[in-house]
Design a protein around this motif. Sequence first.
Motif, PDB file in Angstrom:
ATOM      1  N   ALA A  48       0.724  -1.597  -0.086  1.00  0.00           N
ATOM      2  CA  ALA A  48      -0.003  -0.523  -0.123  1.00  0.00           C
ATOM      3  C   ALA A  48       0.968   1.237  -0.072  1.00  0.00           C
ATOM      4  O   ALA A  48       0.986   2.134  -0.853  1.00  0.00           O
ATOM      5  CB  ALA A  48      -1.220   0.167   1.636  1.00  0.00           C
ATOM      6  N   GLU A  49       1.853   1.268   0.833  1.00  0.00           N
ATOM      7  CA  GLU A  49       2.673   2.480   0.849  1.00  0.00           C
ATOM      8  C   GLU A  49       3.216   2.333  -0.395  1.00  0.00           C
ATOM      9  O   GLU A  49       3.497   3.883  -1.296  1.00  0.00           O
ATOM     10  CB  GLU A  49       3.877   1.473   1.787  1.00  0.00           C
ATOM     11  CG  GLU A  49       4.964   3.469   1.549  1.00  0.00           C
ATOM     12  CD  GLU A  49       6.215   2.969   3.019  1.00  0.00           C
ATOM     13  OE1 GLU A  49       7.041   4.247   2.922  1.00  0.00           O
ATOM     14  OE2 GLU A  49       6.292   1.870   3.595  1.00  0.00           O
ATOM     15  N   LEU A  51       2.022   1.999  -3.504  1.00  0.00           N
ATOM     16  CA  LEU A  51       0.516   2.552  -4.058  1.00  0.00           C
ATOM     17  C   LEU A  51       0.571   3.436  -4.367  1.00  0.00           C
ATOM     18  O   LEU A  51       0.332   3.985  -5.449  1.00  0.00           O
ATOM     19  CB  LEU A  51       0.100   1.383  -4.394  1.00  0.00           C
ATOM     20  CG  LEU A  51      -1.315   1.220  -4.967  1.00  0.00           C
ATOM     21  CD1 LEU A  51      -1.309   0.759  -6.558  1.00  0.00           C
ATOM     22  CD2 LEU A  51      -2.929   0.194  -4.088  1.00  0.00           C
ATOM     23  N   HIS A  52       0.384   3.839  -2.985  1.00  0.00           N
ATOM     24  CA  HIS A  52       0.465   5.242  -3.173  1.00  0.00           C
ATOM     25  C   HIS A  52       1.636   6.553  -2.835  1.00  0.00           C
ATOM     26  O   HIS A  52       1.065   7.134  -2.804  1.00  0.00           O
ATOM     27  CB  HIS A  52      -0.379   5.782  -1.569  1.00  0.00           C
ATOM     28  CG  HIS A  52      -1.864   4.142  -1.622  1.00  0.00           C
ATOM     29  ND1 HIS A  52      -3.193   5.250  -2.288  1.00  0.00           N
ATOM     30  CD2 HIS A  52      -2.074   3.538  -0.689  1.00  0.00           C
ATOM     31  CE1 HIS A  52      -4.448   4.223  -2.150  1.00  0.00           C
ATOM     32  NE2 HIS A  52      -3.411   3.296  -1.486  1.00  0.00           N
ATOM     33  N   ALA A  53       2.181   5.960  -2.791  1.00  0.00           N
ATOM     34  CA  ALA A  53       3.471   6.809  -3.324  1.00  0.00           C
ATOM     35  C   ALA A  53       3.967   7.048  -4.465  1.00  0.00           C
ATOM     36  O   ALA A  53       3.568   7.961  -5.200  1.00  0.00           O
ATOM     37  CB  ALA A  53       4.560   6.791  -2.613  1.00  0.00           C
ATOM     38  N   ASN A  54       4.416   6.270  -5.280  1.00  0.00           N
ATOM     39  CA  ASN A  54       4.603   5.988  -6.680  1.00  0.00           C
ATOM     40  C   ASN A  54       4.749   4.760  -7.722  1.00  0.00           C
ATOM     41  O   ASN A  54       4.969   4.512  -8.362  1.00  0.00           O
ATOM     42  CB  ASN A  54       6.068   6.973  -7.367  1.00  0.00           C
ATOM     43  CG  ASN A  54       6.744   5.352  -6.274  1.00  0.00           C
ATOM     44  OD1 ASN A  54       6.995   4.843  -5.477  1.00  0.00           O
ATOM     45  ND2 ASN A  54       8.892   5.580  -6.579  1.00  0.00           N
ATOM     46  N   HIS A  56       1.630   1.537  -9.104  1.00  0.00           N
ATOM     47  CA  HIS A  56       0.345   1.746 -10.107  1.00  0.00           C
ATOM     48  C   HIS A  56       0.003   0.749  -9.643  1.00  0.00           C
ATOM     49  O   HIS A  56      -0.051  -0.063  -9.137  1.00  0.00           O
ATOM     50  CB  HIS A  56       1.229   2.301 -11.666  1.00  0.00           C
ATOM     51  CG  HIS A  56       1.961   0.831 -11.009  1.00  0.00           C
ATOM     52  ND1 HIS A  56       1.677  -0.382 -12.037  1.00  0.00           N
ATOM     53  CD2 HIS A  56       3.708   0.612 -11.601  1.00  0.00           C
ATOM     54  CE1 HIS A  56       2.360  -1.872 -12.715  1.00  0.00           C
ATOM     55  NE2 HIS A  56       3.789  -0.827 -11.910  1.00  0.00           N
ATOM     56  N   ASP A  57      -1.457   0.576  -9.926  1.00  0.00           N
ATOM     57  CA  ASP A  57      -2.873  -0.627  -9.711  1.00  0.00           C
ATOM     58  C   ASP A  57      -1.687  -1.417 -11.076  1.00  0.00           C
ATOM     59  O   ASP A  57      -1.754  -1.331 -11.819  1.00  0.00           O
ATOM     60  CB  ASP A  57      -3.906   0.463 -10.402  1.00  0.00           C
ATOM     61  CG  ASP A  57      -5.503  -1.084  -9.394  1.00  0.00           C
ATOM     62  OD1 ASP A  57      -5.050  -1.915  -9.433  1.00  0.00           O
ATOM     63  OD2 ASP A  57      -6.312  -0.418  -9.762  1.00  0.00           O
TER      64      ASP A  57
END
Length: 317
Positions: A48-49, A51-54, A56-57
């Motif tokens: 999650a860290e 994913l939400h930093a730099n 991608h889904d």
Amino acid sequence: MKFTMAIPVGDITPGEFQTTEALREMAVALEAAKVDACYLTDHPAPSAEWLHANGHDAVDPFTTFGFLAAMTTRLKFHTNILVMPYRNPFLTAKAAATLQVLSGGRLILGLGAGYQKIEFEALGVDFHKRGAIFDEGLEVLRLAWAGGAVVKEGRNFIARGNEPRPTPDTQPPVWIGGGSDKAVERAAKWGDGWSPFFAAPGMTSLNQESGIHSVEQLSGKISDLQEMRAAQNKAGQFDICIGPQEKLVFGSSDGIQKYIDDIGELASVGVTWAMVEPPHPSRQAYIEHVQWFGEEIVGRLFPSSRSDTAASPGEEW
């Protein structure tokens, strides 16, 4: 030279990319632009860290490509990359063979060892054994696709005469991802292609280390790979897939010739496929960029109509 282009189905902008209509519109645009393949990556349970930093889904590539196969006739489907150690190799072989059969032989199976330790832990796979798991998985793919019973004991499985099906008439080409020396060895031993990448700012330290830093370094590794294949008496078509180090500015005429020259330089050292990643602030913008690429890049490189009977990769150069 052929082109494999990112299709942004992983983008979660509401209503823009993750719908059936979006898939249809983007697939039609890719085929109309005479792009050879589209690619998706693989992250079943990313950090999650990250994913939400730099980060991608990522949607499931096999499911998504199944939808795209039903909407197209020529476009190929390229996993870039599927992390082989995440899954039991028989499940990967089954999914890949099914897509290959039902798409009419349009899968390119790009595979890698993976790098995100927290994702391995979530999936119950030993991160530190991923290389060995990858190697045995590559062997199982070939055994499963060959037809007949498979007898093989691995670290996490025992096959005592199991018979995977379907068995594709033409096996999907396997491209090994990564720029490390070990990736080159795997590509020479098990692959039908090699898919390295240029290191870039913002990548993890592990990817920085395994990335390619210059065309000269790329050329040297391609020479090493060819020598390894020759030592194993391997011949025939072998693809190299990587995009130019300098990114194309979509919609601008200023960098077109520089991009074409860079493609030519890559072709001169043995590259047969180029990766392309259009900006996609919206679905319409993505489609316009795909159309522009078809007209300004593909159209200039291949002014006559391209078809399935066109020259083999690299022959135009």
